[in-house]
Design an enzyme around this catalytic site. Structure first.
Site, PDB file in Angstrom:
ATOM      1  N   ASN A  12       0.940  -0.972  -0.010  1.00  0.00           N
ATOM      2  CA  ASN A  12       0.028  -0.042  -0.002  1.00  0.00           C
ATOM      3  C   ASN A  12       0.833   1.467  -0.018  1.00  0.00           C
ATOM      4  O   ASN A  12       1.270   1.545   1.206  1.00  0.00           O
ATOM      5  CB  ASN A  12      -0.755  -0.103   1.296  1.00  0.00           C
ATOM      6  CG  ASN A  12      -1.611   1.375   1.488  1.00  0.00           C
ATOM      7  OD1 ASN A  12      -1.824   2.041   0.497  1.00  0.00           O
ATOM      8  ND2 ASN A  12      -2.337   1.412   2.472  1.00  0.00           N
ATOM      9  N   TRP A  13       0.949   1.963  -1.073  1.00  0.00           N
ATOM     10  CA  TRP A  13       1.840   2.758  -1.071  1.00  0.00           C
ATOM     11  C   TRP A  13       1.365   4.250  -0.664  1.00  0.00           C
ATOM     12  O   TRP A  13       2.133   5.347  -0.719  1.00  0.00           O
ATOM     13  CB  TRP A  13       2.415   3.183  -2.657  1.00  0.00           C
ATOM     14  CG  TRP A  13       3.009   2.065  -3.207  1.00  0.00           C
ATOM     15  CD1 TRP A  13       3.737   1.056  -2.855  1.00  0.00           C
ATOM     16  CD2 TRP A  13       3.752   2.010  -4.792  1.00  0.00           C
ATOM     17  NE1 TRP A  13       4.361   0.291  -3.767  1.00  0.00           N
ATOM     18  CE2 TRP A  13       4.377   0.934  -4.675  1.00  0.00           C
ATOM     19  CE3 TRP A  13       3.647   2.899  -5.849  1.00  0.00           C
ATOM     20  CZ2 TRP A  13       4.791   0.223  -5.931  1.00  0.00           C
ATOM     21  CZ3 TRP A  13       4.199   2.456  -6.919  1.00  0.00           C
ATOM     22  CH2 TRP A  13       4.849   1.361  -7.057  1.00  0.00           C
ATOM     23  N   LYS A  14       0.029   4.102  -0.436  1.00  0.00           N
ATOM     24  CA  LYS A  14      -0.489   5.404   0.192  1.00  0.00           C
ATOM     25  C   LYS A  14      -0.227   6.684  -0.742  1.00  0.00           C
ATOM     26  O   LYS A  14      -0.205   6.407  -2.037  1.00  0.00           O
ATOM     27  CB  LYS A  14      -0.155   5.796   1.485  1.00  0.00           C
ATOM     28  CG  LYS A  14      -0.256   4.429   2.546  1.00  0.00           C
ATOM     29  CD  LYS A  14      -0.033   4.866   3.963  1.00  0.00           C
ATOM     30  CE  LYS A  14      -0.389   3.461   4.832  1.00  0.00           C
ATOM     31  NZ  LYS A  14      -0.332   3.737   6.172  1.00  0.00           N
ATOM     32  N   HIS A  94      -9.696   1.190   5.056  1.00  0.00           N
ATOM     33  CA  HIS A  94      -8.272   1.419   5.639  1.00  0.00           C
ATOM     34  C   HIS A  94      -8.764   2.326   6.829  1.00  0.00           C
ATOM     35  O   HIS A  94      -9.377   3.398   6.749  1.00  0.00           O
ATOM     36  CB  HIS A  94      -7.575   1.890   4.642  1.00  0.00           C
ATOM     37  CG  HIS A  94      -5.953   1.975   5.347  1.00  0.00           C
ATOM     38  ND1 HIS A  94      -5.305   2.874   6.364  1.00  0.00           N
ATOM     39  CD2 HIS A  94      -4.889   1.038   5.154  1.00  0.00           C
ATOM     40  CE1 HIS A  94      -4.153   2.648   6.566  1.00  0.00           C
ATOM     41  NE2 HIS A  94      -3.797   1.409   5.932  1.00  0.00           N
ATOM     42  N   GLU A  96      -6.875   4.965   7.810  1.00  0.00           N
ATOM     43  CA  GLU A  96      -6.535   6.324   7.595  1.00  0.00           C
ATOM     44  C   GLU A  96      -7.876   6.714   6.841  1.00  0.00           C
ATOM     45  O   GLU A  96      -8.225   7.998   7.042  1.00  0.00           O
ATOM     46  CB  GLU A  96      -5.248   6.460   6.564  1.00  0.00           C
ATOM     47  CG  GLU A  96      -4.270   6.274   7.469  1.00  0.00           C
ATOM     48  CD  GLU A  96      -2.981   5.521   6.723  1.00  0.00           C
ATOM     49  OE1 GLU A  96      -3.240   5.643   5.331  1.00  0.00           O
ATOM     50  OE2 GLU A  96      -2.102   5.211   7.383  1.00  0.00           O
ATOM     51  N   GLU A 164      -5.434  -4.878  10.734  1.00  0.00           N
ATOM     52  CA  GLU A 164      -4.499  -3.720  11.023  1.00  0.00           C
ATOM     53  C   GLU A 164      -4.670  -3.043  12.321  1.00  0.00           C
ATOM     54  O   GLU A 164      -5.397  -1.895  12.378  1.00  0.00           O
ATOM     55  CB  GLU A 164      -4.709  -2.898   9.710  1.00  0.00           C
ATOM     56  CG  GLU A 164      -4.342  -3.322   8.580  1.00  0.00           C
ATOM     57  CD  GLU A 164      -3.503  -2.530   7.554  1.00  0.00           C
ATOM     58  OE1 GLU A 164      -2.620  -2.563   6.917  1.00  0.00           O
ATOM     59  OE2 GLU A 164      -4.153  -1.471   7.433  1.00  0.00           O
ATOM     60  N   GLY A 170       2.460   2.427  10.840  1.00  0.00           N
ATOM     61  CA  GLY A 170       3.423   3.410  10.723  1.00  0.00           C
ATOM     62  C   GLY A 170       4.056   3.789  11.936  1.00  0.00           C
ATOM     63  O   GLY A 170       4.893   4.942  12.145  1.00  0.00           O
ATOM     64  N   SER A 210       3.463  -1.990  10.534  1.00  0.00           N
ATOM     65  CA  SER A 210       4.731  -1.817  10.753  1.00  0.00           C
ATOM     66  C   SER A 210       5.412  -3.355  10.399  1.00  0.00           C
ATOM     67  O   SER A 210       6.340  -3.650  11.017  1.00  0.00           O
ATOM     68  CB  SER A 210       5.206  -1.569  11.991  1.00  0.00           C
ATOM     69  OG  SER A 210       4.760  -0.363  12.543  1.00  0.00           O
ATOM     70  N   GLY A 231       2.746  -1.148   4.434  1.00  0.00           N
ATOM     71  CA  GLY A 231       2.874   0.363   4.045  1.00  0.00           C
ATOM     72  C   GLY A 231       4.168   0.678   3.548  1.00  0.00           C
ATOM     73  O   GLY A 231       4.714   0.366   2.601  1.00  0.00           O
ATOM     74  N   GLY A 232       4.864   1.487   4.824  1.00  0.00           N
ATOM     75  CA  GLY A 232       6.223   1.962   4.585  1.00  0.00           C
ATOM     76  C   GLY A 232       7.258   1.124   3.790  1.00  0.00           C
ATOM     77  O   GLY A 232       7.900   1.470   2.760  1.00  0.00           O
TER      78      GLY A 232
END
Ligand code: PGA
Length: 249
Positions: A12-14, A94, A96, A164, A170, A210, A231-232
């Site tokens: 997930n590159w956001k 998600h 977010e 999640e 994050g 994470s 993610g990151g």
């Protein structure tokens, strides 16, 4: 014992990468394929078309969609538009989106139904806040999210669920393998009640929050962890590739 399911790793590159940077990143990931897992890349909408054309080993996913197929919804993108671009997966609910864009359980439910109607595979995200965990409400929060998300959806053959925990996203503080397994097991049991035990057994339940190359192996050893939503670490090719390659059974 882990059941034999093909693992899945989703990046997930956001809201990261210009479409040109995204293409370069996707190409680097592609070059190391084929992989022991299904690999899904979810870039921003602006890079879907460019990246989609270059994928061979990886599949294409979107990070969100609108429930309607078209209409006066300024700034939104529909499932049918995604499908036409070759998108196969879509992340829905998600945290977010829930927290920053005020998506409700009923809006998430409509998006899931719409994704299924358009032949997209929904990755439905659920998870508790730190406060909810501390108050021992994790299971009730997850149950409530799942119940509202899936209410009335009779045959969600292709659905995936991602656990999640919001406190792990994050933060660098992933859930322990024990916590992940406990919640995944709970999700599998609940899905078995909602549908059937055999559907629940075949369901892929992903962990996200994470995930890094140095914690993925222990997480993946858990019997009910079938893959990851990353993610990151999915923005760093080598790290993401190491995560994918850690999922061989
Ligand atoms: P993270 O994000 O891997 O950067 O914690 C996961 C996610 O938000 O899906």
């Amino acid at each position: 014992m882990k059941t034999q399911k093909r693992p899945i790793v989703i990046g997930n590159w956001k809201m990261h990468t210009m479409h040109t940077e995204g293409l370069a990143l996707a190409n680097t990931i592609e070059k190391q394929g084929p992989y022991p897992a299904d690999v899904v890349i979810c870039p921003p909408f602006t890079a879907l078309s460019t990246i989609g054309c270059s994928l061979k080993y990886c599949q294409l996913g979107a990070q969100n969609m609108h429930a309607a197929s078209q209409g006066a919804y300024t700034g939104e993108v529909s499932g049918s538009m995604l499908k036409a671009l070759g998108v196969q997966y879509v992340i829905i609910g998600h945290s977010e989106r829930r927290q920053l864009f005020f998506e409700t359980d009923s809006c998430i439910h409509e998006k899931i139904q719409s994704a299924l109607d358009f032949g997209l595979i929904p990755i439905v995200c659920v998870g508790e806040t730190l406060q909810e965990r501390n108050e021992k409400k994790t299971f009730s929060v997850i149950k409530n999210q799942l119940q509202k998300a899936l209410n009335g959806i009779n045959n969600p053959v292709s659905i995936h669920i991602a656990y999640e925990p919001i406190w792990a996203i994050g933060s660098g503080l992933a859930a322990t393998p024990e916590i992940a397994e406990q919640v995944h097991m709970y999700i599998r049991e609940y899905i078995s009640q909602l549908y059937t035990p055999s559907f629940s057994q075949s369901l892929r339940i992903l962990y996200g929050g994470s995930v890094k190359a140095n914690n993925v192996e222990e997480l993946f050893k858990q019997p009910n962890v079938d893959g990851f939503l990353v993610g990151g670490a999915s923005l760093v090719a080598e790290e993401f590739i190491n995560i994918i390659n850690s999922t061989h059974l």
